[in-house]
Scaffold this motif. Structure first.
Motif, short mmCIF file in Angstrom:
data_model
loop_
_atom_site.label_atom_id
_atom_site.label_comp_id
_atom_site.label_asym_id
_atom_site.label_seq_id
_atom_site.Cartn_x
_atom_site.Cartn_y
_atom_site.Cartn_z
N LEU A 291 0.86 -1.19 0.00
CA LEU A 291 0.00 0.00 0.00
C LEU A 291 0.89 1.23 0.00
O LEU A 291 1.92 1.27 0.70
N ASN B 73 -1.81 4.35 -4.44
CA ASN B 73 -3.16 3.85 -4.21
C ASN B 73 -4.19 4.98 -4.28
O ASN B 73 -3.83 6.16 -4.31
N ASN B 74 -5.44 4.58 -4.31
CA ASN B 74 -6.54 5.54 -4.35
C ASN B 74 -7.60 5.15 -3.33
O ASN B 74 -7.69 3.98 -2.91
N ASP C 73 -9.63 1.59 -2.88
CA ASP C 73 -8.86 0.38 -3.23
C ASP C 73 -9.04 -0.70 -2.18
O ASP C 73 -9.15 -0.42 -0.97
#
Length: 372
Positions: free
Chosen positions: A175, A180-181, A184
């Motif tokens: 992560l 990342n968004n 997710d």
């Protein structure tokens, strides 16, 4: 001169004192061999505390209490046989520890306050049969087990999993606050069995999926990145969903983890870098969690789960019976038969009782009635 003599006497006194002190310390050090450690584990189950005396004497006492006779073989072989019988069991036959715990769970009974198994067996036999037995411990435990416990349902003991029960997990994928968004998935795996009262409620290998609920990229002025994760739920062994959270107990356990882990609201964990430095021209550190990182979460709220008794190495597999051959019985012709009807409790006269063929395992052939 007198002054020097006094100093000499003081030094001599200190040397003697230190020598005696070290002698006491070293004499109190206890070196325990693996054989004795196994012996003590078994004695705690049978007698509440380890026993004193020579190893051979203690082994013979356990053998007589369990089967009414002593075994042949070396000390190591005899201890190994007793270990299988009391602690670990085999795929064909559960251990004595497993059986007595299964009986307790079935009858909702607690161990004797004295810690002595024979005292507990007296209480259980009075409850179930009305009288106590004078047979060896192995036979008594086996009789209670087969009378009280439905082997076909032994995988369905129900226990309450308290809120705050720790669950150790491993993050399955990396992560990173810069890659990342929000939204997710965060797949993770339970890495250690979760047990309550020796009942397996969440086995190691159970998969779960959390979600990134909030994410901040790193910024100037030393502003660090941030990942906020909701770990959601994991299925218990019976399919019951168990909600997870990052509570105080989990945070304390995670202090050794090289991430700043904190709690926000129920079910969420916040990850950020440790030691971020603020400054006009300093770029903040990203928040990241490497794949394989292990950490603790905890059960968010109390839940009831049904699972198998997970004692020792034995995993129950149904109503299978094991009858040892003459060659497999380690004490040969010395095996007591316990078929004398005068030794059986009177209230059991009309019940089925075990005919003993022991391979340091309680008896397997049930069928003949003692008397009618």
């Amino acid at each position: 001169m007198r002054f020097l003599k006094k100093i000499s006497w003081v030094i001599l006194f200190l040397v003697v004192f230190l020598f005696m002190s070290f002698s006491v310390v070293f004499s109190q050090e206890r070196v325990v061999s693996p054989l004795v450690e196994e012996l003590e584990k078994m004695e705690r189950i049978l007698y509440g505390v380890p026993q004193s005396g020579g190893v051979l004497t203690r082994i013979e006492q356990i053998e007589r209490d369990l089967i009414g006779d002593t075994l042949s073989g070396t000390l190591a072989e005899r201890v190994d046989t007793l270990k299988r019988f009391i602690l670990t069991g085999t795929p064909e036959e559960p251990s004595l520890e497993f059986k007595i715990k299964a009986v307790r769970l079935t009858l909702n009974a607690k161990p004797s306050e004295s810690g002595i198994l024979t005292a507990e067996l007296d209480e259980l036999e009075r409850l179930v049969f009305g009288v106590t037995s004078d047979q060896p411990i192995g036979v008594r435990v086996d009789h209670l087990y087969r009378t009280c416990v439905d082997i076909n349902k032994i995988k369905a003991f129900t226990v309450t999993v308290p809120a705050g029960t720790l669950v150790k997990i491993s993050i399955d994928t990396e992560l990173h606050s810069e890659r990342n968004n929000k939204g997710d998935a965060v797949p993770f795996t339970v890495v250690e069995d979760v047990k309550v009262e020796d009942i397996l409620v969440i086995p190691a290998g159970t998969k779960g999926v959390g979600t990134i609920t909030k994410l901040k990229r790193r910024g100037s002025f030393g502003k660090p990145g941030l990942l906020e994760i909701d770990f959601g739920e994991v299925p218990a062994i019976d399919g019951t969903m168990v909600q997870l959270t990052m509570g105080e107990k989990a945070i304390q356990e995670n202090k050794s983890v090289a991430y700043a882990v904190g709690a926000s609201i129920a079910g969420l964990a916040i990850f950020g870098p440790i030691g971020a430095v603020a400054g006009i021209f300093v770029q903040g550190e990203p928040a990241k969690v490497e794949a394989g990182t292990e950490l603790f979460v905890e059960v968010a709220k109390e839940v009831k789960v049904s699972g198998p008794l997970a004692a020792g190495e034995y995993v129950p597999g149904g109503a299978q019976e094991f009858v040892p051959t003459a060659e497999e019985a380690p004490w040969g012709e010395q095996t007591p038969s316990y078929t004398d009807t005068e030794q059986a409790p009177s209230s059991l006269d009309t019940q089925e009782v075990p005919q003993v063929e022991v391979e340091i395992r309680p008896l397997e052939e049930w069928g003949e009635e003692v008397s009618k």
